[in-house]
Design a protein around this motif. Structure first.
Motif, PDB file in Angstrom:
ATOM      1  N   ALA A  10      12.412  64.612 -27.939  1.00  0.00           N
ATOM      2  CA  ALA A  10      11.269  63.544 -29.379  1.00  0.00           C
ATOM      3  C   ALA A  10      11.983  62.062 -29.071  1.00  0.00           C
ATOM      4  CB  ALA A  10      11.916  64.234 -30.458  1.00  0.00           C
ATOM      5  N   GLY A  11      12.990  62.245 -29.200  1.00  0.00           N
ATOM      6  CA  GLY A  11      13.623  60.750 -28.839  1.00  0.00           C
ATOM      7  C   GLY A  11      13.203  60.282 -27.758  1.00  0.00           C
TER       8      GLY A  11
ATOM      9  N   ARG B 290       6.694  55.541 -25.934  1.00  0.00           N
ATOM     10  CA  ARG B 290       5.296  56.041 -26.145  1.00  0.00           C
ATOM     11  C   ARG B 290       5.549  54.234 -27.056  1.00  0.00           C
ATOM     12  NH1 ARG B 290       5.309  60.589 -29.173  1.00  0.00           N
ATOM     13  NH2 ARG B 290       7.028  60.031 -31.111  1.00  0.00           N
ATOM     14  N   ALA B 291       7.108  53.448 -27.291  1.00  0.00           N
ATOM     15  CA  ALA B 291       7.516  52.436 -27.046  1.00  0.00           C
ATOM     16  C   ALA B 291       6.808  50.966 -26.126  1.00  0.00           C
ATOM     17  CB  ALA B 291       8.356  51.719 -28.183  1.00  0.00           C
TER      18      ALA B 291
ATOM     19  N   LEU C 171      15.260  52.349 -17.218  1.00  0.00           N
ATOM     20  CA  LEU C 171      14.702  52.619 -15.998  1.00  0.00           C
ATOM     21  C   LEU C 171      13.405  52.989 -15.569  1.00  0.00           C
ATOM     22  CD1 LEU C 171      17.929  53.900 -14.635  1.00  0.00           C
ATOM     23  CD2 LEU C 171      17.157  51.955 -14.596  1.00  0.00           C
ATOM     24  N   ILE C 172      12.798  53.873 -17.123  1.00  0.00           N
ATOM     25  CA  ILE C 172      11.068  54.759 -16.989  1.00  0.00           C
ATOM     26  C   ILE C 172      10.096  53.241 -16.891  1.00  0.00           C
ATOM     27  CG2 ILE C 172      10.996  54.770 -19.379  1.00  0.00           C
ATOM     28  CD1 ILE C 172       9.957  56.951 -16.231  1.00  0.00           C
ATOM     29  N   ALA C 173      10.874  51.801 -17.579  1.00  0.00           N
ATOM     30  CA  ALA C 173      10.136  50.629 -17.774  1.00  0.00           C
ATOM     31  C   ALA C 173       9.477  50.010 -16.180  1.00  0.00           C
ATOM     32  CB  ALA C 173      10.205  49.959 -18.310  1.00  0.00           C
ATOM     33  N   HIS C 174      10.332  50.412 -15.436  1.00  0.00           N
ATOM     34  CA  HIS C 174      10.656  50.005 -13.696  1.00  0.00           C
ATOM     35  C   HIS C 174       8.802  50.732 -13.538  1.00  0.00           C
ATOM     36  CE1 HIS C 174      10.407  49.650  -9.984  1.00  0.00           C
ATOM     37  NE2 HIS C 174       9.991  50.395  -9.961  1.00  0.00           N
TER      38      HIS C 174
ATOM     39  N   CYS D  40       0.936  59.779 -18.845  1.00  0.00           N
ATOM     40  CA  CYS D  40       1.724  61.255 -19.232  1.00  0.00           C
ATOM     41  C   CYS D  40       3.585  61.055 -18.600  1.00  0.00           C
ATOM     42  CB  CYS D  40       0.975  61.939 -18.374  1.00  0.00           C
ATOM     43  SG  CYS D  40       0.020  62.705 -19.228  1.00  0.00           S
ATOM     44  N   LEU D  41       4.488  60.914 -19.137  1.00  0.00           N
ATOM     45  CA  LEU D  41       5.319  61.573 -18.291  1.00  0.00           C
ATOM     46  C   LEU D  41       5.636  63.355 -18.514  1.00  0.00           C
ATOM     47  CD1 LEU D  41       8.477  60.455 -18.376  1.00  0.00           C
ATOM     48  CD2 LEU D  41       9.065  60.880 -20.633  1.00  0.00           C
TER      49      LEU D  41
END
Length: 328
Positions: free
Chosen positions: A116-117, A123-124, A177-180, A141-142
């Motif tokens: 959830a975190g 999502r943010a 790191l997922i922002a990349h 999707c993640l």
């Protein structure tokens, strides 16, 4: 032709696709992202089956004319189509394997609280991304998998799939790191525009910086192709993530990609020092002095821990090139 390898290949692949479709139908009780991925895989598998039926019809259509150059040419075209469909099934199977890895992770490795975190954080980031480009038409999707990646197989259906390593998902420090990977989606959505701006800049840079004896060498041509095909997308994605999160991205990025030779060049990724220097220059231009100083100090200490930076064939990775890239 009872033993024609092309017909045998078509029929064999059709059986494989049929079995694959049956397997997909067994998934149930999934989270929202997983359910969406399954539906898209199912849609693509149905589409693949229809293509195979069309391929078989085209095969029987040319069979009565099994002689001459026209027949040979048409036969080769059908062989290429069959190979393309085989590749499509392999890609779908790979996505399904990634989905299975994700399902095991959320069942056995990642608690509901942690999941959830992560998803709230993700999502943010996506909401911030929507303000950076025309991306609202896409659903992102993640999945928890073995490594970071972005899959665009469903982008024409309005969906991108991002993969994040399970081990990093358990460490909040690494979540930025997922922002990349989100940056790759931004780059894909603006690729033509970015290339139109950057290609002439890169050509002029080469003409100005490369010794005249090398201007027409295969080495320079290879570096140019590498920039356009892979490295530019990686650097844009780095800058995109840095623009979203600043030092919260850059510092774990340095730690995650640490290597003994900071200037090593891969086929798909620029050297680490180039990727970090461009982010530092970007932060400097934003005039966020404290944030830039934190990143610079971390980077300087990291450099000292691995020794002097070794100069490699990185003609394009100077501060001048970084300035140009920041401007894009």
């Amino acid at each position: 032709m009872e033993n024609d390898p092309l017909l045998d290949g078509i029929l064999s692949l059709r059986r494989e696709v049929s079995g694959f479709r049956s397997l997909i139908g067994k998934y149930e009780g999934l989270d929202d992202d997983s359910e969406r991925v399954v539906k898209l895989i199912e849609l693509k598998a149905d589409e693949l089956y229809d293509y195979l039926e069309g391929l078989e019809r085209d095969y029987w259509a040319i069979l009565p004319y099994s002689f001459g150059e026209d027949y040979k040419r048409n036969y080769r075209v059908l062989e290429k189509r069959l190979w393309t469909l085989k590749s499509s099934l392999f890609i779908l199977a790979t996505v399904l394997d990634d989905l299975n890895t994700h399902l095991v992770a959320i069942e056995k490795l990642i608690s509901k609280k942690v999941d959830a975190g992560i998803r709230a954080f993700f999502r943010a980031l996506v909401e911030l991304t929507y303000g950076k480009g025309n991306l609202k038409r896409y659903h992102i999707c993640l999945l928890y998998t073995h490594e970071y990646w972005v899959n665009k197989i469903f982008h024409e259906l309005g969906t991108f799939i991002l993969g994040a390593p399970t081990f990093d998902s358990l460490v909040p420090y690494h979540w930025p790191l997922i922002a990349h990977e989100i940056g790759h989606i931004f780059y894909l959505s603006r690729q033509k525009e970015i290339l139109n701006v950057f290609r002439p800049i890169l050509v002029n840079y080469l003409v100005d910086k490369v010794p005249s004896c090398m201007r027409y060498s295969k080495t320079v041509s290879s570096m140019m192709n590498g920039w356009v095909k892979n490295w530019l997308g990686e650097l844009i994605s780095d800058l995109f993530a840095c623009s979203l999160l600043g030092a919260s991205f850059t510092i774990p990025f340095i730690e995650h990609l640490q290597t003994v030779r900071l200037t090593d060049i891969e086929d798909t990724h620029p050297p680490l020092d180039a990727r970090v220097i461009i982010q530092l220059d970007y932060l400097k231009k934003l005039k966020v002095g404290e944030m830039k100083n934190i990143c610079y100090e971390y980077w300087r200490n990291f450099n000292q821990s691995v020794g002097d930076i070794q100069s490699g064939p990185c003609l394009l990775y100077t501060s001048d090139a970084a300035d140009e890239l920041d401007g894009v």
